[in-house]
Write a protein that holds these residues in place. Structure first.
Motif, mmCIF file in Angstrom:
data_model
loop_
_atom_site.group_PDB
_atom_site.id
_atom_site.type_symbol
_atom_site.label_atom_id
_atom_site.label_comp_id
_atom_site.label_asym_id
_atom_site.label_seq_id
_atom_site.Cartn_x
_atom_site.Cartn_y
_atom_site.Cartn_z
ATOM 1 N N GLU A 71 1.117 -13.887 -5.349
ATOM 2 C CA GLU A 71 0.255 -12.577 -5.852
ATOM 3 C C GLU A 71 -0.145 -12.987 -7.221
ATOM 4 O O GLU A 71 -1.291 -12.743 -7.806
ATOM 5 N N ASP A 126 0.192 -5.998 2.634
ATOM 6 C CA ASP A 126 -0.186 -7.267 2.691
ATOM 7 C C ASP A 126 -1.246 -7.314 3.747
ATOM 8 O O ASP A 126 -2.272 -8.360 3.750
ATOM 9 N N GLU A 132 -1.371 -15.407 2.254
ATOM 10 C CA GLU A 132 -1.180 -14.255 2.683
ATOM 11 C C GLU A 132 -0.334 -14.245 3.986
ATOM 12 O O GLU A 132 0.129 -13.341 4.326
ATOM 13 N N HIS A 134 3.323 -13.730 3.534
ATOM 14 C CA HIS A 134 3.691 -12.613 3.296
ATOM 15 C C HIS A 134 3.971 -11.609 4.138
ATOM 16 O O HIS A 134 4.999 -10.968 4.403
#
Ligand SMILES: [Fe+2]
Ligand SMILES: [Fe+2]
Length: 475
Positions: free
Chosen positions: A152, A213, A242, A245
């Protein structure tokens, strides 16, 4: 182009060294970023050696490198997916024109707003999660938390690069402001509501990474279609980060369910209060957490009718999810879309111009995608021979943005009075007592290969390492 230069102070694949002014500006932003990381990054963990992945290139196999790293030494940098010299704008009024390499003057303010709004979510989630390291259920989970956090942080770098390179002095000021807002701060909060909520425990973290997310996935996909090519290329690479995540979220919730089901089967206990005495999270509590995170997250897509969404699309700034895979004219003038409205105390469908409904289109795509994981979680419960099933609440449930804001709607989509809502809300949204119970379970498990009682170990480790690998060295 896909290979990343790690020899310079700021790792990059954009030939940063050739633009000395930009390089210097970013090198001035770097220490401010590191100060922010020290202040607002994972608390008390800066000296740990963490088994992290670092990108070696932006091709699909670019995640080959894993090794133990102290988080402040993580090589944050600027990585864009490889360019396509012939790329066109694929939607809106500029459809068919060459993609922009520079910001078109008339779209400058809107593009800046899009980039700043996306950029703001990245440090916000790190801030929301900064205390979770103190209550990690295992080294494996702690490592996953930190991997999410450093990435992030890198997503913030991605947006800051665009601001610095393409927006001059305004961009530099926005980049500073991204380090100044704080999640949940009364005076200077993060821009979007869900990013000012707390992530107080690991069940909330797993729900956040599954749902919120995933909002990131859909926003980034829509931006990866952008006619502004640098934004498209940077979000394309962010999407590869991503995916992990969302895996952390889906597998995390799944392991909580697995553990609860194992205990239910072994003891024959189904009553939630009795199950809590076994130190596991009962399924109705899981459902209430799910209801909260889902409803807060779908608010992030914005109002169901939005002239801004129409402008962003028509001017070629933000496309739809999988824009180029759709077979329509990609201009959408005269198209219609069904959204929900409230009439005489009931929810009814109504048709509105498609261009104005593009937030709702993206939200509906998100909802479809979210349902997949719920099905896989229910498989775990079904396999255990239990009758309970998790469900996604109705999209009008607990909403604070758009048509449903201020309306009371049950998880099955029934509009109700304030009194009925007040009488039943404790069955639908995690209560103080639920959160206190879950918080009480959160003890720190640091021994290699050990897992907290409330969560099952994963089936396999990270990068094919065993589940009892030393993922974090505490020093
Ligand atoms: Fe992100
Ligand atoms: Fe993320």
């Amino acid at each position: 182009m896909s290979t990343i230069d790690y020899s310079s102070k700021i790792p990059n694949n954009v030939n940063l060294g050739e633009d000395r002014t930009l390089q210097r500006a970013l090198e001035q932003w770097l220490p401010n970023y590191l100060d922010w990381w020290q202040d607002m990054g994972p608390s008390g963990s800066q000296n740990f050696d963490v088994y992290l992945r670092t990108a070696t290139s932006t091709t699909p196999d670019g995640w080959a490198h894993f090794g133990h790293v102290k988080m402040p030494d993580y090589r944050w940098g600027i990585f864009l997916a490889a360019p396509d010299a012939d790329r066109k704008i694929n939607f809106g009024e500029h459809k068919g024109e060459a993609a922009w390499q520079d910001v078109p003057g008339e779209h400058r303010a809107n593009l800046r707003r899009i980039i700043v709004t996306q950029g703001d979510t990245e440090p916000a989630s790190v801030e929301q999660q900064r205390h979770l390291g103190n209550t990690a259920p295992s080294q494996y989970d702690l490592r996953n938390l930190f991997q999410v956090n450093v990435e992030e942080g890198r997503h913030l770098w991605a947006m800051v690069y665009l601001l610095h390179k393409h927006f001059g002095r305004d961009g530099r000021e926005e980049a500073e402001a991204l380090l100044e807002r704080r999640s949940g701060d009364a005076d200077n909060p993060r821009i979007l509501g869900a990013f000012n909520e707390e992530t107080p425990d690991w069940l909330a973290f797993f729900m956040f990474t599954y749902f919120t997310d995933r909002d990131g996935k859909f926003q980034l996909n829509a931006l990866a279609e952008s006619g502004f090519d640098p934004l498209a290329r940077t979000t394309k690479f962010m999407l590869t980060e991503e995916a992990h995540h969302m895996f952390v979220g889906e597998s995390g919730v799944s392991r909580v369910i697995q553990r609860t089901c194992d205990v239910m089967k072994a003891t024959g206990i189904e009553d939630p209060a009795e199950l809590r005495k076994q130190g596991v999270i009962d399924l109705p509590t899981l459902q209430r957490y799910l209801n909260f995170h889902y409803s807060v997250t779908i608010d992030l897509f914005g109002a169901d009718q939005s002239s801004n969404a129409a402008i962003f699309y028509s001017s070629g700034l933000k496309g739809r999810y999988e824009e180029t895979k759709r077979d329509d004219d990609h201009v959408l003038k005269g198209g219609a879309y069904k959204i929900l409205d409230v009439k005489d105390g009931a929810l009814v469908e109504k048709e509105v111009p498609l261009l104005n409904a593009l937030n709702e289109v993206l939200r509906d795509d998100f909802i479809k995608d979210s349902a997949g994981g719920i099905g896989r979680w229910n498989k775990v419960i079904e396999k255990a021979g239990l009758a309970f099933r998790l469900t996604l609440p109705h999209k009008a449930f607990n909403r604070h943005i758009g048509t449903f804001a201020g309306l009371r709607v049950s998880p099955d989509g029934r509009v109700m009075s304030e009194a009925e809502w007040a009488a039943k809300v404790d069955q639908w949204l995690a209560t103080e007592a639920d959160r206190a119970y879950v918080a009480a379970l959160m003890g720190r498990v640091v021994d290699t290969g050990k897992y907290a009682n409330w969560i099952a170990p994963p089936m396999i480790g990270i990068n094919k390492q065993p589940v009892d690998f030393e993922y974090v060295r505490f020093n």
